[in-house]
Write an enzyme that holds these catalytic residues in place. Structure first.
Site, PDB file in Angstrom:
ATOM      1  N   THR A 261      61.818 101.243  75.156  1.00 40.76           N
ATOM      2  CA  THR A 261      63.067 100.991  75.861  1.00 40.76           C
ATOM      3  C   THR A 261      64.011 100.346  74.878  1.00 40.76           C
ATOM      4  O   THR A 261      63.843  99.188  74.511  1.00 40.76           O
ATOM      5  CB  THR A 261      62.846 100.012  77.034  1.00 40.76           C
ATOM      6  N   SER A 265      68.587 104.066  74.381  1.00 40.83           N
ATOM      7  CA  SER A 265      67.770 105.141  74.938  1.00 40.83           C
ATOM      8  C   SER A 265      66.437 104.616  75.442  1.00 40.83           C
ATOM      9  O   SER A 265      66.016 103.519  75.100  1.00 40.83           O
ATOM     10  CB  SER A 265      67.503 106.196  73.864  1.00 40.83           C
ATOM     11  N   ASP A 404      71.182 105.345  59.995  1.00 44.23           N
ATOM     12  CA  ASP A 404      70.448 104.234  60.613  1.00 44.23           C
ATOM     13  C   ASP A 404      69.034 104.228  60.039  1.00 44.23           C
ATOM     14  O   ASP A 404      68.053 104.013  60.732  1.00 44.23           O
ATOM     15  CB  ASP A 404      70.408 104.375  62.133  1.00 44.23           C
TER      16      ASP A 404
HETATM   17  P1  ADP Z   1      66.521 104.218  69.717  1.00 42.11           P
HETATM   18  O1  ADP Z   1      67.923 104.697  69.554  1.00 42.11           O
HETATM   19  O2  ADP Z   1      66.250 103.579  71.017  1.00 42.11           O
HETATM   20  O3  ADP Z   1      66.047 103.397  68.532  1.00 42.11           O
HETATM   21  P2  ADP Z   1      64.550 106.144  68.800  1.00 42.11           P
HETATM   22  O4  ADP Z   1      64.806 107.610  68.642  1.00 42.11           O
HETATM   23  O5  ADP Z   1      64.432 105.357  67.540  1.00 42.11           O
HETATM   24  O6  ADP Z   1      65.656 105.564  69.762  1.00 42.11           O
HETATM   25  O7  ADP Z   1      63.236 105.987  69.658  1.00 42.11           O
HETATM   26  C1  ADP Z   1      62.748 104.715  70.015  1.00 42.11           C
HETATM   27  C2  ADP Z   1      61.272 104.625  69.756  1.00 42.11           C
HETATM   28  O8  ADP Z   1      60.576 105.622  70.484  1.00 42.11           O
HETATM   29  C3  ADP Z   1      60.899 104.869  68.307  1.00 42.11           C
HETATM   30  O9  ADP Z   1      60.932 103.696  67.575  1.00 42.11           O
HETATM   31  C4  ADP Z   1      59.517 105.429  68.411  1.00 42.11           C
HETATM   32  O10 ADP Z   1      58.564 104.383  68.492  1.00 42.11           O
HETATM   33  C5  ADP Z   1      59.532 106.156  69.738  1.00 42.11           C
HETATM   34  N1  ADP Z   1      59.797 107.596  69.526  1.00 42.11           N
HETATM   35  C6  ADP Z   1      60.988 108.220  69.536  1.00 42.11           C
HETATM   36  N2  ADP Z   1      60.853 109.530  69.318  1.00 42.11           N
HETATM   37  C7  ADP Z   1      59.535 109.759  69.175  1.00 42.11           C
HETATM   38  C8  ADP Z   1      58.742 110.916  68.920  1.00 42.11           C
HETATM   39  N3  ADP Z   1      59.297 112.124  68.800  1.00 42.11           N
HETATM   40  N4  ADP Z   1      57.408 110.768  68.839  1.00 42.11           N
HETATM   41  C9  ADP Z   1      56.846 109.558  68.973  1.00 42.11           C
HETATM   42  N5  ADP Z   1      57.527 108.438  69.204  1.00 42.11           N
HETATM   43  C10 ADP Z   1      58.853 108.508  69.305  1.00 42.11           C
HETATM   44 MN    MN Z   2      65.393 103.760  66.633  1.00 39.20          MN
END
Ligand code: ADP
Ligand code: MN
Length: 515
Positions: A261, A265, A404
């Site tokens: 969370t 997103s 980022d």
């Molecule tokens: P935010 O903008 O919230 O940082 P992220 O794309 O970095 O969004 O996703 C948040 C977290 O969700 C990541 O740090 C990771 O731990 C998990 N996550 C996101 N995408 C994936 C994926 N395709 N497979 C596994 N874990 C994911």
């Molecule tokens: Mn992230």
């Protein structure tokens, strides 16, 4: 009563053709049933038959595993109820849209217009749809509203002789009650009566008052709940419906739970469902739901506003659509990376603000972030060179700057680094693209220098290595000044020539750094 023979028989008896077994209504039975007319007319029987038929056609109900958005004891009932409520809401919205069209048609260009506001189905609190964002005429400030009825003075009566009226007079009281309805919560629809000579009896008034209060409390509760769910989990009813559709269509098998969370997103884990003609669904998926609350995204305007790919559209959009653009941007960027062979999640599908991609990790356990994993010095060095390589590929082959990049957005899986979170990534010629790249370089350099990789370039060297630019300043301040000068040069070029430089480097391909 005479017995009437009702025969249900297949057009051709004997073993049915192949289509019969595939028919969603089941294969027609070849046995004939006889029953009485009373039976034929029986509702009970009809229901039973229908149930039988349904059971045959839909033997399995798609089950959704107990997920974060299912509450209550009985899963099926609660989700059915929710779906029903959502459908009702959609229906009400359509009804309101029709009402709006009618209102518009009736009013035309006329200076005097009438409002259908009071006939709307969707409670103001329920309406959050971007499609339906319309400024409703506010009947609370109706200039034609009648003046407040005169009040009875302190002495308790007005008039003289037989024309005397006391405050208990039925008519006066009735008018007063009508006027007092204005004191109900503004959201409470009191109808068109206020401008008329309406007299409400005390009994009716009190009942209405009671209703207004409880309605007010209900609204507040609803509102609070909704705010909460949008802010905390990003799964408002609309999002839930989107997710349910994905499960119901068979694209996803189950949504198991929430992985992360974040501010912008929420990410869920899901098991992939059936492949379609043009799509293979990975066995495990990550669902990134972009939050529909906008506070956090306001800070990020600059990433998308100045991205020429989205520039034309940005200005015309409402905030909800801008959120969708973030999701769209992530999808496009991931696709570019995938095409260049950079390890990253593979896009499965994008629906509005919900992006489904392949899951990096196994058995519901997401791969650890680089910041959370302890690597051997050998792996650390390997990771460093891999990232250097990926940054160059990203810049040259994908024409992107991550913007980022840090140990928070790199996952360690299968003995290599995977890049994620690219919704904010921009092209290098973005007005701030090089500044973003420099920041990325600083994060990467610092992480690996602290991590004991002796070979790690410092941020300025890394910047030059990735971009192929040859900025010679030997301190950070001058270096950044040169970066900004380059960006400005590019902007001026855009101003003067209407298009941007295709790339910043003019002296051929810079050397690719590798192990
Ligand atoms: P935010 O903008 O919230 O940082 P992220 O794309 O970095 O969004 O996703 C948040 C977290 O969700 C990541 O740090 C990771 O731990 C998990 N996550 C996101 N995408 C994936 C994926 N395709 N497979 C596994 N874990 C994911
Ligand atoms: Mn992230």
């Amino acid at each position: 009563m005479d017995s009437v023979g009702v025969t249900a028989s297949a057009p051709d008896a004997g073993p049915g053709p192949a289509w019969q077994s595939k028919c969603p209504w089941g294969a027609p039975s070849t046995t004939s049933i006889s029953c009485s007319l009373a039976d034929v007319m029986s509702e009970q029987l009809a229901k039973e038959l229908q149930l039988e038929e349904e059971n045959a056609a839909f033997p399995e109900v798609v089950a959704v595993a107990e997920g974060p958005f299912i509450t209550g004891e009985n899963i099926d009932t609660s989700s059915d109820l929710m779906l029903a409520q959502m459908l009702q809401m959609e229906f009400d919205r359509e009804y309101d849209a029709q009402l709006r069209r009618e209102e518009k048609k009736i009013n035309g260009d006329s200076k005097v217009s009438i409002s259908f506001e009071n006939y709307r189905k969707v409670h103001p609190y329920d309406s959050d749809s971007s499609e339906d964002e319309v400024d409703w005429q506010d009947t609370r400030h109706d200039p034609y509203r009648a003046d407040k009825p005169t009040t009875t003075p302190r002495r308790g009566f007005i008039g003289k002789g037989k024309d005397i009226t006391t405050k208990h007079d039925e008519v006066v009281c009735g008018r007063k009650n009508t006027a007092r309805m204005e004191n109900f919560a503004p959201e409470f629809q009191v109808g068109d009566g206020i401008g008329m000579d309406l007299k409400l009896s005390n009994q009716v008034f009190n009942a209405l008052k009671q209703h207004a209060y409880s309605e007010e409390r209900r609204s507040a509760r609803l509102h609070e709940k909704k705010e909460h769910s949008t802010a905390e989990k990003a799964v408002d009813p609309k999002t839930r419906l989107l997710l349910y559709k994905m499960v119901n269509s068979g694209m996803l098998e189950t949504i198991t739970g929430c992985i992360s969370t974040g501010k912008e997103s929420v990410v869920f884990h899901a098991y992939g469902g059936n492949a379609t003609e043009d799509k293979v669904i990975p066995p495990e998926c990550a669902i990134k739901v972009f939050k529909t609350t906008l506070n956090e995204f306001k800070n990020r305007d600059k990433y998308i506003k100045d991205d020429y790919r989205f520039k034309d559209r940005f200005s015309k959009l409402n905030p909800r659509k801008i959120i969708r653009m973030w999701a769209e941007k992530e999808m496009h960027n991931l696709t570019r990376m995938q095409n260049a062979g950079i390890p990253c999640p593979q896009v499965v599908i994008l629906k509005k603000h919900v992006l489904v991609m392949s899951f990096i990790g196994q058995d519901q356990v997401p791969a650890p972030k680089l910041k959370d994993v302890t690597l051997s010095s050998e792996d650390m060095k390997k990771a460093y060179y891999q990232i250097l390589n990926m940054m160059q590929q990203l810049y040259r082959e994908c024409n992107l700057v991550h913007a980022d990049l840090s140990e928070y957005n790199m996952l360690w899986h299968d003995g290599k680094v995977w890049l994620i979170d690219v919704s904010q990534s921009v092209e290098p010629t973005h007005p701030h693209g090089l500044e973003f790249l420099f920041r990325d370089c600083r994060n990467v350099s610092q992480f690996f220098q602290k991590g004991g990789v002796a070979e790690a370039l410092n941020e300025r060297e890394l910047f030059n290595a990735v971009s192929g630019l040859n900025i010679t300043a030997d301190n950070e301040v001058d270096f950044q000044a040169e970066i900004e000068a380059l960006e400005k040069m590019n902007e001026d070029h855009v101003q003067n020539h209407g298009k941007k430089l295709s790339t910043f480097s003019s002296d051929g391909d810079p050397p690719i750094y590798d192990e």
